[in-house]
Design a protein around this motif. Structure first.
Motif, mmCIF file in Angstrom:
data_model
loop_
_atom_site.group_PDB
_atom_site.id
_atom_site.type_symbol
_atom_site.label_atom_id
_atom_site.label_comp_id
_atom_site.label_asym_id
_atom_site.label_seq_id
_atom_site.Cartn_x
_atom_site.Cartn_y
_atom_site.Cartn_z
ATOM 1 N N GLU A 1 0.835 -1.209 0.000
ATOM 2 C CA GLU A 1 0.000 0.000 0.000
ATOM 3 C C GLU A 1 0.868 1.257 0.000
ATOM 4 O O GLU A 1 0.581 2.222 -0.724
ATOM 5 C CB GLU A 1 -0.922 -0.002 1.221
ATOM 6 N N ARG A 2 1.936 1.233 0.770
ATOM 7 C CA ARG A 2 2.844 2.384 0.792
ATOM 8 C C ARG A 2 3.533 2.556 -0.555
ATOM 9 O O ARG A 2 3.745 3.684 -1.013
ATOM 10 C CB ARG A 2 3.883 2.207 1.899
ATOM 11 N N ALA A 3 3.872 1.433 -1.198
ATOM 12 C CA ALA A 3 4.590 1.503 -2.469
ATOM 13 C C ALA A 3 3.699 1.978 -3.613
ATOM 14 O O ALA A 3 4.178 2.652 -4.538
ATOM 15 C CB ALA A 3 5.163 0.130 -2.801
ATOM 16 N N ARG A 4 2.419 1.630 -3.573
ATOM 17 C CA ARG A 4 1.523 1.996 -4.681
ATOM 18 C C ARG A 4 1.318 3.513 -4.780
ATOM 19 O O ARG A 4 1.012 4.027 -5.849
ATOM 20 C CB ARG A 4 0.174 1.283 -4.511
ATOM 21 N N HIS A 5 1.513 4.216 -3.684
ATOM 22 C CA HIS A 5 1.384 5.672 -3.706
ATOM 23 C C HIS A 5 2.632 6.284 -4.341
ATOM 24 O O HIS A 5 3.735 6.165 -3.818
ATOM 25 C CB HIS A 5 1.195 6.210 -2.278
ATOM 26 N N ASP A 6 2.458 6.909 -5.507
ATOM 27 C CA ASP A 6 3.555 7.565 -6.239
ATOM 28 C C ASP A 6 4.649 6.568 -6.636
ATOM 29 O O ASP A 6 5.843 6.866 -6.560
ATOM 30 C CB ASP A 6 4.147 8.693 -5.401
ATOM 31 N N SER B 1 8.031 6.062 -4.641
ATOM 32 C CA SER B 1 7.765 5.667 -3.255
ATOM 33 C C SER B 1 8.754 4.616 -2.758
ATOM 34 O O SER B 1 8.961 4.478 -1.540
ATOM 35 C CB SER B 1 6.340 5.115 -3.144
ATOM 36 N N LEU B 2 9.392 3.886 -3.677
ATOM 37 C CA LEU B 2 10.322 2.830 -3.265
ATOM 38 C C LEU B 2 11.568 3.395 -2.579
ATOM 39 O O LEU B 2 12.296 2.656 -1.921
ATOM 40 C CB LEU B 2 10.743 1.980 -4.480
ATOM 41 N N ARG B 3 11.800 4.687 -2.736
ATOM 42 C CA ARG B 3 12.992 5.291 -2.126
ATOM 43 C C ARG B 3 12.937 5.219 -0.596
ATOM 44 O O ARG B 3 13.974 5.288 0.064
ATOM 45 C CB ARG B 3 13.119 6.744 -2.576
ATOM 46 N N GLU B 4 11.747 5.094 -0.069
ATOM 47 C CA GLU B 4 11.599 5.062 1.388
ATOM 48 C C GLU B 4 11.332 3.656 1.914
ATOM 49 O O GLU B 4 11.074 3.486 3.105
ATOM 50 C CB GLU B 4 10.438 5.979 1.806
ATOM 51 N N HIS C 1 18.429 1.392 -0.679
ATOM 52 C CA HIS C 1 17.458 0.732 0.178
ATOM 53 C C HIS C 1 17.383 -0.776 -0.047
ATOM 54 O O HIS C 1 16.437 -1.422 0.392
ATOM 55 C CB HIS C 1 16.069 1.363 0.000
ATOM 56 N N VAL C 2 18.365 -1.353 -0.728
ATOM 57 C CA VAL C 2 18.426 -2.805 -0.893
ATOM 58 C C VAL C 2 18.928 -3.420 0.404
ATOM 59 O O VAL C 2 20.038 -3.134 0.854
ATOM 60 C CB VAL C 2 19.353 -3.206 -2.061
ATOM 61 N N VAL C 3 18.118 -4.269 1.029
ATOM 62 C CA VAL C 3 18.500 -4.855 2.321
ATOM 63 C C VAL C 3 18.902 -6.330 2.202
ATOM 64 O O VAL C 3 19.383 -6.914 3.175
ATOM 65 C CB VAL C 3 17.357 -4.716 3.352
ATOM 66 N N GLY C 4 18.713 -6.940 1.021
ATOM 67 C CA GLY C 4 19.103 -8.342 0.876
ATOM 68 C C GLY C 4 19.103 -8.795 -0.569
ATOM 69 O O GLY C 4 18.322 -8.302 -1.387
#
Length: 313
Positions: A179-184, A188-191, A219-222
């Protein structure tokens, strides 16, 4: 005339990589085994191995002889199995290598048409690193290799890459992350935390370039060579991860995730790699002829979820 016991000894030494190991397997002394291969070489009038100290490498004649010996003894094994079980007469064998970057659910979708032929098919699958599978293909141990990239020119195997089709990538994640990613999207993936396939996957480099262009790489964690492990981390909410659209529905259902955004810029392709320029094996043809529809989602086939598809989409 060739002594087939000596030819079998040659085949075992070539397959196992040396006299000592083959002698242990055959319950012979190394001296006896070496003498038998020497007799075969004298019969053929050419050396089959080049001996350097304790090392034995196939000569040009040995490389030529090996696939023929392989076919001879595979036919012998098939004959023995047929005589012990006459009911399997007419059964086709399809030997497939799957590179570890191909999701098991996609492999299932691609191979399922081979099992729907009117002629019975026995499917033999092995999953390995690409280099190992290409070597097995060159030795005629496999009928084809399914990979997410064409046969590299650097492997030294004369084969042909038959493109089966492609599928765009979809970012997915837990309902909260999606849901957070679908916004903009995609800004939005930058956060948000991201999970990526490992370097062995064909989409790894294009994804890395896309992330750099979008300024998202921080923001790549794995990164994961095992796609099932990446999905399990995604299921736990560790980050968003990309999946081919062809298995989107299965992944969402199995891991409790939702689509977050479509990535049309990167298409994941799949290939059937064989030694044949023109495919002739009936089961391989069945795979090739239906693959495009399967990957585009247009095939009218039995839903994988109702026929025992692998637990790892």
């Amino acid at each position: 005339m060739i002594n087939y016991k000596q030819l079998y000894y040659f085949w075992q030494v070539a397959k196992l990589g040396g006299i000592t190991r083959a002698a242990e397997q055959l319950h012979l002394t190394p001296q006896t085994l070496s003498g038998q291969i020497g007799e075969l070489e004298r019969t053929l009038g050419t050396p089959l191995f080049i001996r350097t100290g304790r090392r034995m490498e196939l000569s040009a004649a040995g490389q030529l002889a090996l696939p023929h010996a392989e076919q001879i003894f595979m036919l012998g094994n098939e004959l023995e199995a047929l005589l012990h079980n006459p009911g399997r007469q007419g059964e086709l064998t399809l030997r497939v290598g799957l590179t570890d970057a191909v999701p098991k659910s996609i492999a299932y979708r691609l191979l399922a048409p081979a099992l729907q032929l009117s002629q019975p098919v026995r499917l033999l699958c092995q999953e390995e690193k690409p280099e190992k599978l290409f070597a097995e293909l060159a030795l005629h141990h496999l009928d084809l290799v399914i990979s997410d990239r064409p046969l590299p020119a650097t492997v030294g195997v004369k084969g042909y890459s038959h493109r089966l089709g492609c599928s765009p990538l979809i970012w997915v994640g837990t309902p909260t992350l999606a849901e957070r990613a679908r916004h903009d999207f995609p800004h939005s993936l930058r956060e948000l935390p991201l999970l990526l396939p490992g370097a062995n996957a064909a989409q790894s480099a294009p994804l890395a370039r896309w992330l750099q262009e979008q300024k998202l790489a921080t923001h790549v964690v794995g990164e994961f060579d095992d796609s099932a492990l990446m999905k399990s981390f995604g299921e736990a909410g560790v980050g968003l991860f990309p999946v081919p659209e062809v298995i989107l529905e299965e992944v969402c259902r199995h891991y409790g995730v939702e689509p977050a955004g479509r990535l049309d810029e990167i298409q994941v392709s799949y290939y059937a790699i064989s030694l044949e320029r023109r495919l002739t094996h009936p089961a391989v043809l069945a795979v090739s002829q239906t693959a495009h529809q399967l990957l585009s989602g247009k095939a009218e086939t039995t839903n994988a979820s109702t026929t025992g598809s692998p637990a790892d989409p």
